[in-house]
Write a protein that holds these residues in place. Structure first.
Motif, short mmCIF file in Angstrom:
data_model
loop_
_atom_site.label_atom_id
_atom_site.label_comp_id
_atom_site.label_asym_id
_atom_site.label_seq_id
_atom_site.Cartn_x
_atom_site.Cartn_y
_atom_site.Cartn_z
N GLU A 80 19.99 -3.23 -9.26
CA GLU A 80 20.44 -2.48 -8.09
C GLU A 80 19.45 -2.59 -6.94
OE1 GLU A 80 21.73 1.56 -8.70
OE2 GLU A 80 22.53 1.09 -10.70
N GLU A 81 19.99 -2.74 -5.73
CA GLU A 81 19.13 -2.72 -4.55
C GLU A 81 18.60 -1.31 -4.36
OE1 GLU A 81 20.16 -4.64 -0.94
OE2 GLU A 81 21.28 -6.21 -1.98
N PRO A 82 17.37 -1.19 -3.84
CA PRO A 82 16.78 0.14 -3.67
C PRO A 82 17.46 0.93 -2.54
CG PRO A 82 15.30 -1.57 -2.86
CD PRO A 82 16.46 -2.26 -3.48
N VAL A 83 17.92 2.13 -2.89
CA VAL A 83 18.52 3.07 -1.94
C VAL A 83 18.05 4.48 -2.32
CG1 VAL A 83 20.58 1.67 -1.47
CG2 VAL A 83 20.62 3.35 -3.32
N GLU A 84 18.35 5.44 -1.48
CA GLU A 84 18.00 6.82 -1.77
C GLU A 84 18.63 7.23 -3.10
OE1 GLU A 84 18.63 11.15 0.29
OE2 GLU A 84 18.33 9.40 1.58
N GLY A 85 17.83 7.85 -3.96
CA GLY A 85 18.32 8.31 -5.25
C GLY A 85 18.04 7.39 -6.41
N ASN A 86 17.76 6.10 -6.13
CA ASN A 86 17.48 5.20 -7.24
C ASN A 86 16.13 4.49 -7.11
OD1 ASN A 86 17.73 3.01 -5.47
ND2 ASN A 86 19.31 1.99 -6.65
N SER A 87 15.38 4.78 -6.05
CA SER A 87 14.17 3.98 -5.81
C SER A 87 12.92 4.83 -5.62
CB SER A 87 14.37 3.09 -4.58
OG SER A 87 14.52 3.88 -3.42
N THR A 88 11.81 4.14 -5.85
CA THR A 88 10.50 4.73 -5.58
C THR A 88 9.81 3.85 -4.52
OG1 THR A 88 9.56 3.50 -7.43
CG2 THR A 88 10.20 5.80 -7.85
N LEU A 89 8.82 4.42 -3.87
CA LEU A 89 8.04 3.72 -2.86
C LEU A 89 6.69 3.35 -3.46
CD1 LEU A 89 7.72 2.83 0.14
CD2 LEU A 89 6.66 5.08 0.53
N VAL A 90 6.34 2.08 -3.35
CA VAL A 90 5.04 1.59 -3.82
C VAL A 90 4.22 1.23 -2.59
CG1 VAL A 90 3.85 -0.21 -5.12
CG2 VAL A 90 6.04 0.69 -5.94
N GLU A 91 2.99 1.75 -2.54
CA GLU A 91 2.09 1.49 -1.41
C GLU A 91 0.76 0.96 -1.93
OE1 GLU A 91 2.67 4.89 1.71
OE2 GLU A 91 2.83 5.75 -0.32
N PHE A 92 0.39 -0.21 -1.42
CA PHE A 92 -0.92 -0.79 -1.71
C PHE A 92 -1.79 -0.56 -0.48
CE2 PHE A 92 1.95 -3.52 -4.17
CZ PHE A 92 1.34 -3.51 -5.41
N THR A 93 -3.02 -0.10 -0.69
CA THR A 93 -3.98 0.08 0.39
C THR A 93 -5.27 -0.65 0.00
OG1 THR A 93 -3.05 2.27 0.83
CG2 THR A 93 -5.19 1.78 1.81
N LEU A 94 -5.80 -1.43 0.95
CA LEU A 94 -7.05 -2.16 0.73
C LEU A 94 -8.11 -1.59 1.66
CD1 LEU A 94 -4.63 -4.20 0.09
CD2 LEU A 94 -6.40 -5.91 0.16
N THR A 95 -9.29 -1.33 1.10
CA THR A 95 -10.42 -0.81 1.86
C THR A 95 -11.65 -1.62 1.52
OG1 THR A 95 -9.45 1.41 1.62
CG2 THR A 95 -11.73 1.28 2.40
N GLU A 96 -12.33 -2.08 2.56
CA GLU A 96 -13.56 -2.84 2.34
C GLU A 96 -14.63 -1.92 1.77
OE1 GLU A 96 -16.50 -5.77 4.87
OE2 GLU A 96 -14.58 -5.16 5.71
N GLU A 97 -15.33 -2.40 0.75
CA GLU A 97 -16.42 -1.67 0.10
C GLU A 97 -17.68 -2.52 0.20
OE1 GLU A 97 -16.28 1.21 -2.33
OE2 GLU A 97 -14.42 1.73 -1.31
N ALA A 98 -18.81 -1.94 -0.11
CA ALA A 98 -20.08 -2.67 -0.04
C ALA A 98 -20.08 -3.92 -0.91
CB ALA A 98 -21.23 -1.75 -0.45
N HIS A 99 -19.46 -3.85 -2.06
CA HIS A 99 -19.48 -4.98 -3.00
C HIS A 99 -18.09 -5.53 -3.29
CE1 HIS A 99 -23.72 -4.31 -3.56
NE2 HIS A 99 -23.48 -3.04 -3.79
N GLY A 100 -17.18 -5.41 -2.34
CA GLY A 100 -15.86 -5.95 -2.57
C GLY A 100 -14.78 -5.16 -1.84
#
Length: 147
Positions: A80-100
């Motif tokens: 099924e294609e994602p629509v209201e009622g059947n889907s979740t939201l996935v969020e990736f966030t990248l943050t620079e750190e001292a060692h990676g």
């Protein structure tokens, strides 16, 4: 009651650019499907194929290069294609750190899934275990990738 969100993060010994490349690699999204012609861009619908689990359309919601990437998917509703009622939201966030790079993934919206409590719990449990594998794979690939 099932929690509404899954949160995971890891520090990867690689620069932000390298981790970002792993996230926008079409094969990361498509499982066993052919990645030819697939592009990770806002509005794109990418369909992940898995012999064992089925197909999972994923709609790319937001792309902020080297910072944030989000998509919706209906992981508890194969095919099924994602629509209201059947889907979740996935969020990736990248943050620079001292060692990676710190990679954070948050999947939210389990409480709104139109499923009974047992199936909602199953979806949450499956994805909780899945994110541990996904993050480990991104970490390993980014740390061994050159340039």
């Amino acid at each position: 009651m099932v929690a509404d969100r899954i949160e995971r993060e890891v520090v990867i010994a690689a620069p932000v650019e390298r981790v970002w490349q792993e996230l926008v690699e079409p094969s990361f999204w498509l499982g066993e499907a052919d990645p030819a012609g697939a592009r990770v861009e806002e509005g794109a619908l990418l369909v992940s194929e898995h012999h064992e689990y089925g197909s999972f359309p994923q709609r790319v919601e937001k792309v902020d290069p080297r910072r944030r990437l989000s998509y919706r998917w209906a992981s508890a509703f194969p095919g099924e294609e994602p629509v209201e009622g059947n889907s979740t939201l996935v969020e990736f966030t990248l943050t620079e750190e001292a060692h990676g790079t710190r990679l954070r993934v948050v999947e939210s919206g389990f409480a709104a899934l139109e499923l009974d409590e047992q199936k909602r719990r199953g979806a949450w449990d499956d994805n909780t275990g899945g994110w541990a594998q996904v993050i480990d794979e991104v970490k390993q690939n980014a740390e061994k990738r050159r340039g």
